[in-house]
Design an enzyme around this catalytic site. Sequence first.
Site, mmCIF file in Angstrom:
data_model
loop_
_atom_site.group_PDB
_atom_site.id
_atom_site.type_symbol
_atom_site.label_atom_id
_atom_site.label_comp_id
_atom_site.label_asym_id
_atom_site.label_seq_id
_atom_site.Cartn_x
_atom_site.Cartn_y
_atom_site.Cartn_z
ATOM 1 N N HIS A 9 2.643 2.913 -4.026
ATOM 2 C CA HIS A 9 2.251 3.525 -2.761
ATOM 3 C C HIS A 9 3.438 4.247 -2.135
ATOM 4 O O HIS A 9 4.593 3.846 -2.338
ATOM 5 C CB HIS A 9 1.723 2.445 -1.809
ATOM 6 C CG HIS A 9 1.021 2.982 -0.610
ATOM 7 N ND1 HIS A 9 -0.069 3.816 -0.708
ATOM 8 C CD2 HIS A 9 1.260 2.827 0.715
ATOM 9 C CE1 HIS A 9 -0.472 4.132 0.517
ATOM 10 N NE2 HIS A 9 0.318 3.564 1.393
ATOM 11 N N CYS B 280 -1.592 9.389 -1.187
ATOM 12 C CA CYS B 280 -0.574 8.756 -0.327
ATOM 13 C C CYS B 280 0.740 9.527 -0.322
ATOM 14 O O CYS B 280 1.374 9.670 0.722
ATOM 15 C CB CYS B 280 -0.348 7.298 -0.710
ATOM 16 S SG CYS B 280 0.122 7.036 -2.431
ATOM 17 N N ASP C 276 1.839 3.245 7.289
ATOM 18 C CA ASP C 276 1.018 3.299 6.072
ATOM 19 C C ASP C 276 -0.088 4.345 6.216
ATOM 20 O O ASP C 276 -0.937 4.236 7.103
ATOM 21 C CB ASP C 276 0.428 1.907 5.805
ATOM 22 C CG ASP C 276 -0.068 1.760 4.378
ATOM 23 O OD1 ASP C 276 -0.696 2.712 3.856
ATOM 24 O OD2 ASP C 276 0.163 0.696 3.779
#
Lengths: 231, 231
Positions: free
Chosen positions: B173, B66, B191
Site C-alpha cells: 500500500h 493507492c 490512508d
Amino acid sequence: MNDCSFDIPLQVKEEGLYRRPLPKGLIAFSSVEGRAVFQQALLQGNMANYFPLIEQFTTQAEPAFCGISSLVMVLNALEIDPGRVWKGPWRWFDENLTDCCDQIPQIKKVGVSFHQLTRLARCNGLKVDAYFHSETELGLFRQQLADVARTSSGKHMIVSYSRSGLEQTGGGHFSPIGAYHAERDLVLILDVARFKYPPYWVSVTSLWQAMAEKDSLTDRSRGYFLCEKLV
Amino acid sequence: MNDCSFDIPLQVKEEGLYRRPLPKGLIAFSSVEGRAVFQQALLQGNMANYFPLIEQFTTQAEPAFCGISSLVMVLNALEIDPGRVWKGPWRWFDENLTDCCDQIPQIKKVGVSFHQLTRLARCNGLKVDAYFHSETELGLFRQQLADVARTSSGKHMIVSYSRSGLEQTGGGHFSPIGAYHAERDLVLILDVARFKYPPYWVSVTSLWQAMAEKDSLTDRSRGYFLCEKLV
C-alpha cells in the site's frame, strides 16, 4: 508491468484555468493566519465535527456536483453504509451512489436545487433539518453553527450560498462547514471545488448575506441544512 | 429539473464490505486519543505539511490506485499545474492526469511498483528523493519525517508499506504522511483507501518494519520518497 519512459516533466500547452485567487476577507486554511485561527478554534473546543468531516474532504467529481459531493462528505463522515457496492468489494459513497431516482445525468448538467439536495440526503438515510434563509434568522444560524462545532452532536451542516456574495466567481454553491471560531465569529468552509479555491474561514455575517440571494432556478433564497444519522 | 420521489431511505440488499476495523496499536484520527495526539503534535509545531496536504485528502478512485492517488494528493498540495484540462475549464490533477505513457489501464489492474511511482512523480514535475528500505536506516527515516513535519520545507513524504506489517488486511500500500508526533514517535498516515480504514497514527518503528517486506512483483523491499516542487 510497464514502466514509464519519461523522467522529465512533460511539456504541454496550457489552456483553461488553474485555480482562482481567494478574495480578500476570506482566510485561506493553510495561510499563516488560517493556521492560527485553526489552532485557536481547536483549543476553544470548536472543532468537534471537523475530525470526521475532514477525513472525507473531497473534490467535487464534476463541475456541477458541488451539492452531491458535499452530501457524499457528510454521508461518509457519518459512516452511513450505502448498502450497495461502490468498487471492488467495497460499499462506500461516491456521487453516483447518492442517486435515488436516476437524477445524476441531469445533476451533471445543471446541479441540484437546495430542496432537491435535502431530499437526496433523506433518501440516503439522513435526518435533515433544513432552513431557507428567508425562514430563519442570523441568531439561530449562529447558534446552530456553534452546536455543530462545539459538541459531539453527530451533526454536520451543508450551506447553500451565492459565490458572488463572497466576492468569488461563479453562481450558487454548496459546501459543508468544518468548524467555528466563536471569538472571531468565523466559520470554516470546506469548499468542494478544490480545483478553484482552497478551504477558507469566512465571517458568519458574510456567509449569512451570501445565503440571502435567490436561486434564479427556484426563485427562493438559499439556506443551510443540518444532517445527522437516523436512529 | 427532476425532483426525487423518495423521501425515505432505500431498502437494499447488502453485499460486499463496509470498511474494516482498525487494528489495535493504530490510533484512529477522529478517536478521543487521536484528537489528543493531533493537538499535541500541532502545539509542538510538528504539522507544517499537514495543512496543504489535508486540503487534498482523497479517496483512491480505484482499488489499485493507492500509489497514484497518493501522488495526486501531493501534486495538488504542492500546487503543481498539470498544464492540461481536467474537467470544465479547470486544470487540476486527478489520477488519470498523472499518466505519462499510457500506463493507467495497467495500473488499474495491478497497481504501481515503488520505482514506477517515483518515475511518475518525476514526469509530473516533482523533485523526488527515493529510499528503498534496504538502502536507508531508521534514524535517517525519522529525521526526514521530522523535517517534513516540522519545517515549511515544502516537502511531502509518500510511504510504501506492507499492510500485513500493520496487522491490516491486504498487500502492499501507498499513502502520504500527514504529521509527526516527536514525543510519542508517531506518524499520521493519511490512508487513501478511505473506504477501508480511517487515517491513523502509527509508531515510526512499526511503519519502518512494514516497509521492510519485499514486494513480490519486484523482489525488492518497500520504502518511501520525499517530493518537492522543482525550482
